[in-house]
Design a protein around this motif. Sequence first.
Motif, mmCIF file in Angstrom:
data_model
loop_
_atom_site.group_PDB
_atom_site.id
_atom_site.type_symbol
_atom_site.label_atom_id
_atom_site.label_comp_id
_atom_site.label_asym_id
_atom_site.label_seq_id
_atom_site.Cartn_x
_atom_site.Cartn_y
_atom_site.Cartn_z
ATOM 1 N N ASP A 180 12.746 -77.467 -51.272
ATOM 2 C CA ASP A 180 12.605 -76.168 -50.611
ATOM 3 C C ASP A 180 11.676 -76.308 -49.413
ATOM 4 O O ASP A 180 10.487 -76.016 -49.495
ATOM 5 C CB ASP A 180 12.063 -75.124 -51.601
ATOM 6 N N ASP A 223 17.504 -76.059 -51.121
ATOM 7 C CA ASP A 223 17.485 -74.620 -50.848
ATOM 8 C C ASP A 223 17.693 -74.384 -49.360
ATOM 9 O O ASP A 223 17.039 -75.016 -48.517
ATOM 10 C CB ASP A 223 16.152 -74.022 -51.294
ATOM 11 N N GLU A 267 21.800 -74.563 -52.242
ATOM 12 C CA GLU A 267 21.390 -73.308 -52.861
ATOM 13 C C GLU A 267 21.035 -72.294 -51.774
ATOM 14 O O GLU A 267 19.987 -72.398 -51.114
ATOM 15 C CB GLU A 267 20.199 -73.554 -53.785
ATOM 16 N N MET A 286 19.734 -68.989 -50.348
ATOM 17 C CA MET A 286 18.798 -67.958 -50.793
ATOM 18 C C MET A 286 19.182 -66.614 -50.169
ATOM 19 O O MET A 286 18.719 -66.245 -49.089
ATOM 20 C CB MET A 286 17.374 -68.377 -50.438
#
Length: 368
Positions: free
Chosen positions: A166, A202, A227, A229
Amino acid sequence: MLRRTIVMATAATCAVAAASAAVTVANAGTTSAHRTAATYRGSSTTSGVALETWLYGGSTGDSECTAASEYADNRVLTGALKPEYWSVTSKGTVTLETATSGTCNGYSAANVADLKAHSAYQYPTVSGMTTADVHALVSSSSKRGAAVSQLTSLVTGANLSGVDVDLEDYWSWSTADFTNYRTFLGQLANSLHAKGKKLLVDAPAMTADASFYDYAAVSAVGVDELEIMAYDEEFDTASGARCLPITPYAWLKQVTTYAQSKVPDPNKLVIGLPSYGISAPDPCDLNNVTGNIQYSDMKKSPGFSTDPATVAARRDASSGEIRWVSGGTLYDYVDSTALNAKLAVLKSLGVTKVSVWSLGGGNPWFTG
């Protein structure tokens, strides 16, 4: 985003302003008590979807420290837990946050064993929240190599499933930062794959091509799951307007369909949903949005109510979120009903993997 700070800085994104919602949300209460593992595994709301969720560290007594007691109900027994174990420093080094240093949810043998007892997969997160920190890490070959070695060594030694990366503040990255970021991810992917581990990354919510980030280019370097967000749309609010909801349905659909166009394999695409609240001046002041408010703190907000009629009146048709204004401040949070409805949008689009930010503080979960 995976934001640990409370007052968030303005971020200029490429997202399109949300249109009227196509989903109608039933008027229901704010949240429910924890349910049994059998309830979650048999839930029609989440059936057909692999669930993941993030948790992060705090000091003893902080609301995020309840995360372990929340996942203990086995809500992701067949899914993934993603604890934030590492942070990137201003020097570009990676620091391990440990339970012995007083960080709840931090790394320890006992915490790892607890994660494994309540999930099928475990992907500890490495977090870098500023462009300066990200630049310091990814622009240096030696620091990239050291981080890759450190991350791979821990997940291999602890027999965890892989690493969740991240690194944020994407909008301020230079072209070189993005190139070096991809190099770092490729090196980490190769290292993890050689040990039978996976790499999760992310990514920011986008609705169109942009210069600062490229889903397909990131996915192509060996990333196992991208991923997205899909939250914090409030930062796209027009000047002088009331803050947009955290995740409006129409915007969620735009974000998801765009991501699917770039990462067509559903096994490689995860959509992140919010379980938290925000507050902000009304009209919206993007420099003074307070985000990542956990439910335990949201309940202390002026005017908060669990009265069913009041909740129904406050439920926003465009997002399902509970929104009200008190003393010139807008309050907005995602309850279980809103979370269920957002998941329904994703399921209607064929999404099979969903992650939730975040556990801790009694944040709502899927029901029904």
